[in-house]
Design a protein around this motif. Structure first.
Motif, PDB file in Angstrom:
ATOM      1  N   ASP A 138       0.811  -1.225   0.000  1.00 38.55           N
ATOM      2  CA  ASP A 138       0.000   0.000   0.000  1.00 38.55           C
ATOM      3  C   ASP A 138       0.840   1.269   0.000  1.00 38.55           C
ATOM      4  O   ASP A 138       0.464   2.270   0.613  1.00 38.55           O
ATOM      5  CB  ASP A 138      -0.960   0.022   1.205  1.00 38.55           C
ATOM      6  N   ALA A 139       1.968   1.253  -0.686  1.00 41.11           N
ATOM      7  CA  ALA A 139       2.839   2.431  -0.713  1.00 41.11           C
ATOM      8  C   ALA A 139       2.457   3.416  -1.812  1.00 41.11           C
ATOM      9  O   ALA A 139       2.990   4.526  -1.853  1.00 41.11           O
ATOM     10  CB  ALA A 139       4.301   2.007  -0.884  1.00 41.11           C
ATOM     11  N   GLY A 140       1.565   3.018  -2.714  1.00 44.11           N
ATOM     12  CA  GLY A 140       1.258   3.868  -3.846  1.00 44.11           C
ATOM     13  C   GLY A 140       2.341   3.799  -4.898  1.00 44.11           C
ATOM     14  O   GLY A 140       3.364   3.126  -4.729  1.00 44.11           O
ATOM     15  N   GLU A 141       2.139   4.513  -6.004  1.00 46.16           N
ATOM     16  CA  GLU A 141       3.125   4.490  -7.091  1.00 46.16           C
ATOM     17  C   GLU A 141       4.446   5.100  -6.633  1.00 46.16           C
ATOM     18  O   GLU A 141       4.472   6.140  -5.975  1.00 46.16           O
ATOM     19  CB  GLU A 141       2.608   5.269  -8.308  1.00 46.16           C
ATOM     20  N   GLU A 142       5.526   4.445  -6.994  1.00 46.76           N
ATOM     21  CA  GLU A 142       6.866   4.953  -6.694  1.00 46.76           C
ATOM     22  C   GLU A 142       7.595   5.114  -8.022  1.00 46.76           C
ATOM     23  O   GLU A 142       7.872   4.137  -8.712  1.00 46.76           O
ATOM     24  CB  GLU A 142       7.610   3.989  -5.772  1.00 46.76           C
ATOM     25  N   ARG A 143       7.891   6.362  -8.386  1.00 48.85           N
ATOM     26  CA  ARG A 143       8.451   6.649  -9.704  1.00 48.85           C
ATOM     27  C   ARG A 143       9.976   6.708  -9.706  1.00 48.85           C
ATOM     28  O   ARG A 143      10.607   6.394 -10.709  1.00 48.85           O
ATOM     29  CB  ARG A 143       7.868   7.964 -10.225  1.00 48.85           C
ATOM     30  N   ALA A 144      10.582   7.148  -8.617  1.00 49.88           N
ATOM     31  CA  ALA A 144      12.048   7.166  -8.551  1.00 49.88           C
ATOM     32  C   ALA A 144      12.573   5.737  -8.574  1.00 49.88           C
ATOM     33  O   ALA A 144      11.970   4.826  -8.003  1.00 49.88           O
ATOM     34  CB  ALA A 144      12.516   7.885  -7.295  1.00 49.88           C
ATOM     35  N   VAL A 145      13.702   5.536  -9.226  1.00 47.24           N
ATOM     36  CA  VAL A 145      14.281   4.197  -9.310  1.00 47.24           C
ATOM     37  C   VAL A 145      14.676   3.691  -7.919  1.00 47.24           C
ATOM     38  O   VAL A 145      14.426   2.535  -7.567  1.00 47.24           O
ATOM     39  CB  VAL A 145      15.489   4.196 -10.266  1.00 47.24           C
ATOM     40  N   ALA A 146      15.297   4.540  -7.120  1.00 45.24           N
ATOM     41  CA  ALA A 146      15.718   4.138  -5.772  1.00 45.24           C
ATOM     42  C   ALA A 146      14.496   4.038  -4.854  1.00 45.24           C
ATOM     43  O   ALA A 146      13.722   4.994  -4.719  1.00 45.24           O
ATOM     44  CB  ALA A 146      16.718   5.141  -5.216  1.00 45.24           C
ATOM     45  N   ALA A 147      14.326   2.895  -4.222  1.00 43.31           N
ATOM     46  CA  ALA A 147      13.169   2.673  -3.359  1.00 43.31           C
ATOM     47  C   ALA A 147      13.310   3.432  -2.046  1.00 43.31           C
ATOM     48  O   ALA A 147      14.363   3.400  -1.406  1.00 43.31           O
ATOM     49  CB  ALA A 147      13.016   1.183  -3.078  1.00 43.31           C
ATOM     50  N   THR A 148      12.247   4.111  -1.663  1.00 46.27           N
ATOM     51  CA  THR A 148      12.178   4.750  -0.351  1.00 46.27           C
ATOM     52  C   THR A 148      10.923   4.275   0.370  1.00 46.27           C
ATOM     53  O   THR A 148      10.992   3.443   1.260  1.00 46.27           O
ATOM     54  CB  THR A 148      12.180   6.288  -0.469  1.00 46.27           C
ATOM     55  N   LYS A 149       9.768   4.750  -0.078  1.00 42.82           N
ATOM     56  CA  LYS A 149       8.533   4.405   0.638  1.00 42.82           C
ATOM     57  C   LYS A 149       8.154   2.928   0.487  1.00 42.82           C
ATOM     58  O   LYS A 149       7.547   2.361   1.399  1.00 42.82           O
ATOM     59  CB  LYS A 149       7.384   5.311   0.218  1.00 42.82           C
ATOM     60  N   THR A 150       8.525   2.281  -0.631  1.00 45.68           N
ATOM     61  CA  THR A 150       8.237   0.849  -0.726  1.00 45.68           C
ATOM     62  C   THR A 150       9.138   0.054   0.209  1.00 45.68           C
ATOM     63  O   THR A 150       8.718  -0.972   0.763  1.00 45.68           O
ATOM     64  CB  THR A 150       8.386   0.337  -2.170  1.00 45.68           C
ATOM     65  N   TYR A 151      10.376   0.520   0.389  1.00 45.35           N
ATOM     66  CA  TYR A 151      11.246  -0.159   1.370  1.00 45.35           C
ATOM     67  C   TYR A 151      10.684   0.009   2.774  1.00 45.35           C
ATOM     68  O   TYR A 151      10.553  -0.966   3.524  1.00 45.35           O
ATOM     69  CB  TYR A 151      12.671   0.395   1.311  1.00 45.35           C
ATOM     70  N   LEU A 152      10.357   1.252   3.126  1.00 49.55           N
ATOM     71  CA  LEU A 152       9.881   1.488   4.483  1.00 49.55           C
ATOM     72  C   LEU A 152       8.588   0.725   4.751  1.00 49.55           C
ATOM     73  O   LEU A 152       8.385   0.178   5.839  1.00 49.55           O
ATOM     74  CB  LEU A 152       9.694   2.981   4.740  1.00 49.55           C
ATOM     75  N   ASN A 153       7.695   0.656   3.764  1.00 52.44           N
ATOM     76  CA  ASN A 153       6.464  -0.102   3.974  1.00 52.44           C
ATOM     77  C   ASN A 153       6.700  -1.604   4.000  1.00 52.44           C
ATOM     78  O   ASN A 153       5.923  -2.338   4.603  1.00 52.44           O
ATOM     79  CB  ASN A 153       5.418   0.271   2.920  1.00 52.44           C
ATOM     80  N   SER A 154       7.778  -2.084   3.358  1.00 53.03           N
ATOM     81  CA  SER A 154       8.143  -3.491   3.511  1.00 53.03           C
ATOM     82  C   SER A 154       8.530  -3.768   4.960  1.00 53.03           C
ATOM     83  O   SER A 154       8.113  -4.770   5.556  1.00 53.03           O
ATOM     84  CB  SER A 154       9.309  -3.847   2.579  1.00 53.03           C
TER      85      SER A 154
END
Length: 345
Positions: A138-154
């Motif tokens: 549930d992080a929403g779309e992540e457009r930057a190549v480097a993961a930030t919010k998808t990592y934190l939500n993992s």
């Protein structure tokens, strides 16, 4: 504002969304861990997801008191000789859910009749299709190549599972307080970020952490490496002392991740050999003594429960990686030669 910085700033709201939407689902998924035939947890992952998996080794190992190990995807793909998975519960962690080798581990586990769980930001992904249970990020779309919010939500999804498996309402309450704490940490890290000009021409760095933040060290190292192209490696204090410390020469940057908690003293003990080698220590900590001895200070919001400190401790690393790349004139949203989704077999 770059996509990277915008998504870095979105992390508190992304975590709040995850907790709000998935608390009930996490309780359902937790039931799979209580099966009488579960003897160990097997995790398949790549990239940033593997750094979240290192966090899971600590939390899920504590929750279930069973070994937590990483899969060897090549046995499932290029060698086509997967191991017997009797007693396993298999977890695939992939932000995109598109990595064939991660999905192959869950597919084989399912073929052998073992329970499978996917943590992914795409509930329709190939990984999700191989899972008995899906816990969306549930992080929403992540457009930057480097993961930030998808990592934190993992990391957040693993923390949510830990609270659900343990049936620990105190832990759940602590987790629910984290979005507001993350807001404070992001403000602290961005608004008080020290000048990093002296590191503009650095060729590499070392990151050190232990315990629940072991994965944080790897994630910070990965972020700096992929955004800036520096050669950055992560170690525990013990592993660093078993040889690699020989490569630390005068002026070499060493990031020590040392928030309050049981793992902090063993990280602090490195201060003497690092001083002897005249390393430039960059401290990520909420402990005044640790910050005082550091060459560069990256303070943390205080009084964060140690088991949740990887969420706050990674943020100074994210900001540092972004600032270093900007100082070097690099494209922080699309680092050279990298893609958002990497399909490995």
């Amino acid at each position: 504002m770059s996509w990277l910085e915008a998504e870095l700033r979105e992390q508190p709201s992304a975590l709040a969304t995850l907790i709000d939407r998935e608390e009930a689902r996490a309780r359902e998924v937790a039931a799979a861990f209580r099966r009488d035939d579960i003897r160990y947890i097997l995790i398949a992952s790549r990239g940033s997801s593997s750094n979240a998996a290192r966090y899971a080794q600590y939390l899920l190992g504590r929750a279930n008191r069973v070994p937590v190990m990483f899969a060897t995807p090549s046995l499932y793909t290029i060698y086509e000789q997967p191991p017997k998975l009797d007693g396993a519960i298999a977890i695939g962690i992939s932000q995109s859910g598109a990595s064939p080798d991660v999905a192959s581990v869950l597919a084989e586990a399912r073929r052998q009749g073992r329970p499978t769980i996917a943590l992914t930001n795409d509930s329709a992904s190939p990984l999700a299709q191989q899972a008995d249970h899906v816990l969306p990020l549930d992080a929403g779309e992540e457009r930057a190549v480097a993961a930030t919010k998808t990592y934190l939500n993992s990391v957040g999804a693993i923390a949510l599972l830990f609270a659900a498996i343990s049936e620990d309402e105190v832990a759940l309450a602590e987790l629910k307080a984290m979005p507001e704490i993350l807001e404070r940490q992001i403000a602290l890290s961005i608004e008080t970020s020290p000048p990093l000009d002296e590191y503009r021409d650095a060729v590499g760095a070392t990151v050190v952490a232990r315990g629940v933040n072991y994965g944080t060290a790897f994630e910070i190292a990965l972020k700096i490496r992929e955004l800036s192209g520096l050669v950055v490696e992560a170690y525990s204090p013990a592993d660093l002392m078993h040889g690699p410390i020989a490569a630390i020469q005068p002026g070499w940057p060493v990031i020590v991740v040392a928030p309050t908690g049981p793992a902090r003293p063993s990280v602090e003990e490195l201060s003497v050999p690092l001083q002897e080698r005249r390393a430039r220590v960059i401290a990520v900590s909420d402990v005044a003594a640790v910050l005082r001895r550091a060459h560069t200070k990256l303070p943390l919001v205080p009084r964060v429960p140690e088991w949740l400190s990887p969420m706050t401790a990674v943020i100074p690393g994210q900001v540092t990686a972004m600032r270093l790349a900007q100082l070097r004139g690099l494209d922080i949203d699309s680092p050279s030669g990298l893609r958002k989704v990497t399909l490995t077999r």
